[in-house]
Design a protein around this motif. Structure first.
Motif: not given
Lengths: 437, 160
Positions: B24-25, B27-29, B32, B62-63, B65-70
């Protein structure tokens, strides 16, 4: 690449390779005493490594200033769980741009710092959490990491020492809150960047629920110099309770803004006038922020005789913080400065704690109205009340970070708030230039 | 869903970077890097990343929507980000922002009619000592004056 000329007043311990040809390559690193500290540390007991870091009086360079050696000693080294090294490269504190130059110009120094931290706490993997906006630095670090693997400075049995260590970069995606250590760990685990309740602290329960050393880029970058030349030599560069140098970012109204490496205890006056070339257009200093927009703002009078170290700033009820120095001249509207700082915190509040989420938004609205000339006298006290009610009432320091500069501005520059009252236009703005939030 | 070989290689590396059971770690990279290739985070991408890291699409949503660059909606081919935070503000970053809006005829998080350039007023991007600063996609520009901004924007128009 350097974006500003160095100053002859710098003490270049972490930045001494800056400006060398191909400073980011392994060849240049090895030719300039690179990885010497790792070799030395590999022959030492973990307690001896931590002892040197303690002797060096190195304190966390991300802003909180916690003693690094002590932090490392909290990691249960004999725990059966894997241990991790995490680098906070989520540099987002307004006024701060030092980790950028450290990674860009000398990535191997950061890698070596991670290796030594790994030896000290028996960790065999590390993650460099780099803010999403620094994509080019992820490429710089990935390239240096690949080179280190290729030449046996990362991976299995590093240089025949029997020590294994893997290092990875991890991209953030735009969130100031992820610079807070526990929110960073949540984000590293693929979640929203919301702070964790502490204790337990990351040293015991950190990344992936395992013991973790989590430090700022600059903190790790100081470690090779400490092991190479000894903790005492590093300590001697600074002041009694804080050793070494600080990467200092001069920003705002100075003639020569830039990132400079200055020994801790450097006089503020000399920093502004000689390193920074004085205040632009020969104006006078009005306000001074020592280390990022979270710090309480100091007046020109308050910084008289001050030095750039933890104690000198604490005596003045501010903080050394991250090294992001913000200099404001006499033409600066402090209401506008308070407004812009609050807009930032309202944008970045993660929404977890109500005093922060509601407080920052409420303050942003009041300050917006106030700066536009719609303020009332009772608003001035309300700004102070709201700020005081945020202080110490949130899980992470973001609430404090928003409250402290606001409270200091409204208390120290109350006259400027009064000048904005009763529909009067901002005295610092020319007609038609009013900025709204 | 298929991606370029470079992105697939990046995904493979990411999925192997974290301890077992902790994919799951990645996911964000992954979001991006995939966003760079696709232009935005599409529904299809959310499903694909969820499948690859072993969570539900709802958890990805859910994740992200938190990050401004996505971004769920496409930006311009060139995303121009102007910092107006305190250090840039002291060096007239706010006036630079107004100049950019006027010049392009668009506002915060808007895209020009031809889809080429988008504009965003951003928070501190870590260029405070070389203010005012902007970023065009991931490239920094330092000490930006209105004249320099005009040149940059005209250059982007020509490239577009």
């Amino acid at each position: 690449m350097l974006y500003n000329e160095p100053s002859p007043l710098e003490t270049r311990v972490l930045s001494f390779r800056f400006g060398l040809p191909n400073s980011a390559t392994l060849d240049t690193y090895l030719a300039t005493r690179g990885y010497e500290a790792f070799r030395k540390a590999a022959g030492m007991k973990p307690e001896e490594i931590i002892e040197q870091v303690k002797i060096s009086n190195l304190r966390g360079r991300g802003g909180a200033g916690f003693p690094t050696g002590m932090k490392w000693s909290f990691v249960p080294r004999t725990s059966p769980k894997p241990k991790y090294i995490v680098v906070n490269a989520d540099e987002s504190e307004p006024g701060t741009c030092k980790d950028r130059v450290l990674m860009e110009n000398d990535p191997h120094q950061l890698i070596e710092g991670c290796l030594i931290a790994g030896l000290a706490v028996d960790a065999h993997a590390g993650y460099i959490y780099i803010r999403g906006e620094y994509r080019y630095l992820i490429e710089v670090m990935d390239k240096a990491i690949a080179e280190a693997y290729e030449k046996g400075w990362l991976g299995k049995n590093i240089q025949g020492t029997g020590f294994d260590f893997d290092l990875y970069t991890h991209s953030g995606a735009g969130a100031y809150e992820c610079g807070e250590e526990s929110a960073l760990l949540e984000s590293l685990e693929g979640k929203r960047g919301i702070p964790r309740i502490r204790p337990p602290f990351p040293a015991v329960v950190g990344a992936f629920q395992c013991p973790t050393v989590l430090n700022n880029v600059e903190t790790y970058c100081a470690v090779p110099a400490i092991l190479r030349d000894g903790g005492a030599a590093f300590a001697a560069l600074g002041v009694p309770k804080a050793g070494g140098t600080k990467m200092t970012c001069l920003t705002g109204h100075v003639n020569k803004p830039g990132v400079y490496e200055l020994r801790l205890g450097f006089p503020v006056k000399q920093m502004i006038e000689e390193v920074g070339g004085g205040i632009r257009q020969g104006r006078k200093l009005k306000a001074f922020i020592p280390g990022g927009s979270s710090c309480p703002v100091l007046t020109a009078k308050e910084v008289e005789g001050a030095t750039m170290d933890y104690d000198s700033m604490a005596q003045r009820k501010s903080m050394l913080g991250s090294g992001g120095v913000i200099i404001m001249d006499e033409e600066t509207c402090m209401v506008k400065a308070a407004l812009r700082i609050m807009r930032f915190y309202a944008h970045e509040s993660c929404g977890w704690c109500i005093p922060c989420r509601e407080g920052t938004t409420w303050l942003r609205k009041i300050l917006t109205r106030f700066h536009a000339g719609g303020g009332t006298r009772s608003d001035i006290d309300l700004i102070g009340d709201l700020s005081r009610n945020m202080l110490g009432r949130t899980f992470c320091p973001l609430g404090d970070a928003a409250a402290m500069p606001t409270l200091s501005i409204v208390e120290k520059f109350r006259g400027e708030f009064e000048d904005h009252l009763n529909g009067k236009p901002c005295p610092f703005e020319r007609a038609g230039e009013m900025v709204t939030a | 869903m298929t991606f370029s070989p470079q992105l697939e290689a990046r995904f493979d590396k990411l999925l192997k970077s974290y301890p077992p059971g902790r994919q799951r770690s990645a996911m964000i990279p992954m979001l991006m890097y995939a966003q760079d290739e696709l232009g935005s985070v599409t529904d299809e991408l959310v499903d694909e990343v969820a499948r690859r890291v072993g969570v539900t699409p709802l958890q990805v949503n859910e994740v992200l929507s938190y990050y401004s660059m996505l971004h769920r909606k496409p930006l311009g081919k060139y995303h121009v980000q102007v910092c107006t935070n305190i250090s840039c503000l002291l060096c007239d970053g706010d006036k630079l922002w107004e100049h950019a809006c006027k010049k392009l005829g668009i506002g915060h998080k808007e895209v020009t009619a031809d889809g080429q350039i988008s504009l965003e007023e951003v928070e501190c991007m870590g260029a405070c000592s070389w203010a005012p600063a902007i970023q065009v996609n991931y490239d920094f520009e330092h000490f930006v004056t209105p004249e320099k901004l005009d040149q940059i924007l005209d250059g982007l128009r020509k490239k577009a």
